[in-house]
Design an enzyme around this catalytic site. Structure first.
Site, short mmCIF file in Angstrom:
data_model
loop_
_atom_site.label_atom_id
_atom_site.label_comp_id
_atom_site.label_asym_id
_atom_site.label_seq_id
_atom_site.Cartn_x
_atom_site.Cartn_y
_atom_site.Cartn_z
N ARG A 168 0.86 -1.17 0.00
CA ARG A 168 0.00 0.00 0.00
C ARG A 168 0.90 1.22 0.00
NH1 ARG A 168 -3.74 2.45 4.91
NH2 ARG A 168 -1.83 3.62 5.34
N TYR A 180 -3.04 11.90 5.83
CA TYR A 180 -3.29 10.58 6.41
C TYR A 180 -2.19 9.59 6.01
CZ TYR A 180 -4.51 5.80 6.70
OH TYR A 180 -4.42 4.47 6.94
N ASP A 231 -5.20 3.82 0.11
CA ASP A 231 -6.30 4.02 1.05
C ASP A 231 -6.72 5.49 1.03
OD1 ASP A 231 -6.76 3.05 4.57
OD2 ASP A 231 -8.10 4.01 3.12
N HIS A 233 -9.20 6.62 2.66
CA HIS A 233 -9.56 6.82 4.07
C HIS A 233 -10.79 7.73 4.24
CE1 HIS A 233 -8.51 6.74 8.43
NE2 HIS A 233 -7.92 5.62 8.05
N GLU A 257 -9.11 1.92 -1.57
CA GLU A 257 -9.83 1.59 -0.33
C GLU A 257 -10.54 2.80 0.27
OE1 GLU A 257 -7.14 0.16 2.64
OE2 GLU A 257 -8.55 0.55 4.25
N GLU A 283 -13.47 -1.60 6.80
CA GLU A 283 -12.76 -1.78 8.08
C GLU A 283 -13.54 -1.15 9.23
OE1 GLU A 283 -9.08 0.21 7.03
OE2 GLU A 283 -9.50 1.68 8.57
N ARG A 304 -13.44 -5.51 3.75
CA ARG A 304 -12.34 -5.34 4.71
C ARG A 304 -12.73 -5.65 6.14
NH1 ARG A 304 -7.62 -3.97 4.72
NH2 ARG A 304 -7.60 -1.94 5.76
N GLU A 360 -4.08 -7.44 5.16
CA GLU A 360 -3.23 -6.30 5.52
C GLU A 360 -2.27 -6.73 6.62
OE1 GLU A 360 -5.42 -2.94 6.88
OE2 GLU A 360 -3.67 -1.67 7.07
N TRP A 423 -11.87 11.94 8.94
CA TRP A 423 -10.42 11.66 9.06
C TRP A 423 -10.11 10.35 8.40
CZ3 TRP A 423 -7.83 7.61 11.52
CH2 TRP A 423 -6.44 7.73 11.45
C1 CS2 Z 1 -6.18 2.19 7.96
C2 CS2 Z 1 -6.08 1.99 9.44
O1 CS2 Z 1 -4.93 0.21 7.81
C3 CS2 Z 1 -5.80 0.90 7.27
O2 CS2 Z 1 -6.37 0.63 6.21
O3 CS2 Z 1 -7.42 2.62 7.53
O4 CS2 Z 1 -4.76 2.13 9.79
C4 CS2 Z 1 -6.93 2.92 10.28
O5 CS2 Z 1 -6.52 4.25 10.06
C5 CS2 Z 1 -6.72 2.55 11.73
O6 CS2 Z 1 -6.99 1.18 11.90
C6 CS2 Z 1 -7.61 3.37 12.64
O7 CS2 Z 1 -7.45 2.95 13.96
MG MG Z 2 -8.02 1.75 5.76
#
Ligand code: CS2
Ligand code: MG
Length: 423
Positions: A168, A180, A231, A233, A257, A283, A304, A360, A423
């Site tokens: 990634r 981020y 990502d 995010h 993602e 996630e 995810r 991941e 965020w």
């Molecule tokens: C991120 C995460 O790994 C990822 O894909 O989205 O690191 C996420 O920011 C954290 O798990 C938040 O606690």
């Molecule tokens: Mg993520």
């Protein structure tokens, strides 16, 4: 029901000892902070078999610890640890206030600990209990990031040298402080770094400018035989996400993602109309209901949602099977804020699940790995589970006790005009 010499007529004898052996006599929540906070549930049976489940919810750890300690643990004592499904149903349907990250993370911790116990009673690794190996090892992806495109490309190169087949990539955004995913000083990226949320500023136009350039450079530097992921995010609107997915098509990402916040699952229809870039999401989901529309309409390619936040193995099996019916594959979340206990359980699931996609894999710190000894190993771009009965992860409670909880919360993001953003 059968009886034999050494058990009395009242206990049901199965291949995993008697129900009396399986009676839960102790359950306790362990909060530790070896570099970052983790919450672990430890369940013990009368016959002395111990199971562990991860209960870590980054930035909300104590909420889950209390949900477990105050509401679930009292209901566990005296139950048959072998009744995994019934206990899951009891805690899900019996909660009345169903679903949500805190509830489903607590239920997940119980579920994984019980599956761990079952494996130990049966003398079998978890993947065998699920249906056996479907693959040798789980393809994993690492996290490369850099303050600028060149640094990010260098990082990708370093992971390639370590044998990763998938990486990634995230890079800084010119004009945006603390974009981020960018770690400072070569340390692994740990976003929950302050007691109260750090305020970050976001600019979508500046971000949309740099990301296609990042992947153009990565393909130029590293060629096509490495899988590249990115990502977003949750930062883009659906049409902005559609634009980015289209702009990166030439670079053939493995996935884009969290392209847009997915509470509105239909918003992914717009992205799908404009691009063939594969999409991953989930996630932050905690049940099948968060992604049912996305999956049955094939609006995503990878789901995810992972074991620790999605209600455990019992629920994730259902979710993965549902995804498999619609050609959606798994791509479990595996950041450092999911403990090695979750990673261990996830890898057994990855080893079994027919519609596996990718896992991941962010490296946990040395301190974390010392607190949570485990038998999974990285080799040839994949993580391989061991054949230890259960999920193969333990906890050194004495060492864990040396790392007291340290209050931390995740950052928040605002636009340059001060508007709250994602965020
Ligand atoms: C991120 C995460 O790994 C990822 O894909 O989205 O690191 C996420 O920011 C954290 O798990 C938040 O606690
Ligand atoms: Mg993520």
């Amino acid at each position: 029901m059968s009886t034999n010499a050494h058990t009395d007529a009242h206990t049901e004898t199965t291949t995993h000892g008697s129900s009396r052996d399986r009676e839960i006599v102790d359950a306790r929540v362990i909060v530790t902070c070896p570099g970052r906070n983790f919450v672990t549930l430890r369940i013990e049976t009368r016959s002395g078999v111990v199971g562990l489940g991860d209960a870590t919810l980054n930035g909300r750890e104590l909420a889950v610890a209390s949900y477990l300690q105050d509401h679930l643990v009292p209901n566990l004592i005296g139950r048959d640890a072998g009744r995994i499904e019934d206990i899951w149903q009891f805690f899900y349907r019996g909660a009345y206030w169903r679903r949500g990250p805190v509830t489903m993370t607590a239920i997940a911790a119980v579920d994984v600990a019980l599956w761990d116990i079952l494996g130990k009673m049966a003398g079998l690794p978890l993947y065998q209990l699920l249906g056996g190996r479907s693959r040798e090892g789980a393809l994993v992806y690492a996290h490369a990031n850099g303050r600028d495109i060149s640094e990010a490309s260098e990082e990708v190169g370093k992971y390639r040298e370590k044998g990763f087949l998938a990486v990634r990539a995230q890079c800084g955004v010119p004009g945006v402080k603390k974009a981020y995913g960018i770690s400072s000083g070569g340390k692994p990226y740990e976003p929950a770094e302050s007691e109260l949320p750090a305020e970050t500023v976001w600019s979508t136009p500046k971000y949309l400018e740099v990301v296609p350039k990042l992947f153009e450079r990565l393909r130029a530097d590293h060629g096509n035989d490495v899988e590249l992921l990115h990502d977003v995010h949750h930062r883009l609107s659906p049409i902005e996400a559609a634009r980015l997915a289209r702009d990166v098509e030439p670079y053939r990402l493995f996935w884009l993602e969290d392209a847009t916040p997915a509470e509105n699952q239909k918003s992914f229809e717009l992205i799908r109309q404009h691009s063939v870039t594969p999409l991953a999401v989930g996630e932050v989901f905690n049940s099948i209901w968060d992604c049912k529309h996305l999956i049955e309409n094939q609006l995503i390619d990878y789901i995810r949602t992972t074991i620790v936040h999605g209600g455990g193995i019992t629920h994730l099996r259902r979710l993965a099977d549902f995804a498999g019916l619609h050609q959606v594959r798994t791509g479990f979340h595996g950041a450092t804020d999911l403990s090695p206990v979750c990673m261990g359980a996830a890898l057994h699931f990855d080893t079994w699940v027919p519609n596996f996609g990718i896992q991941e894999y962010m490296f946990h710190s040395e301190e974390t790995n010392e607190v949570f000894p485990h038998d999974y190993v990285f080799r040839d771009g994949r993580l391989h589970v061991g054949d230890t009965p259960g999920h193969g992860v333990t906890i050194d409670e004495k060492l864990a006790a040396r790392y007291p909880y340290s209050p931390k919360q995740l950052p928040i993001a605002r636009l340059e005009d001060g508007s709250m953003w994602d965020w």
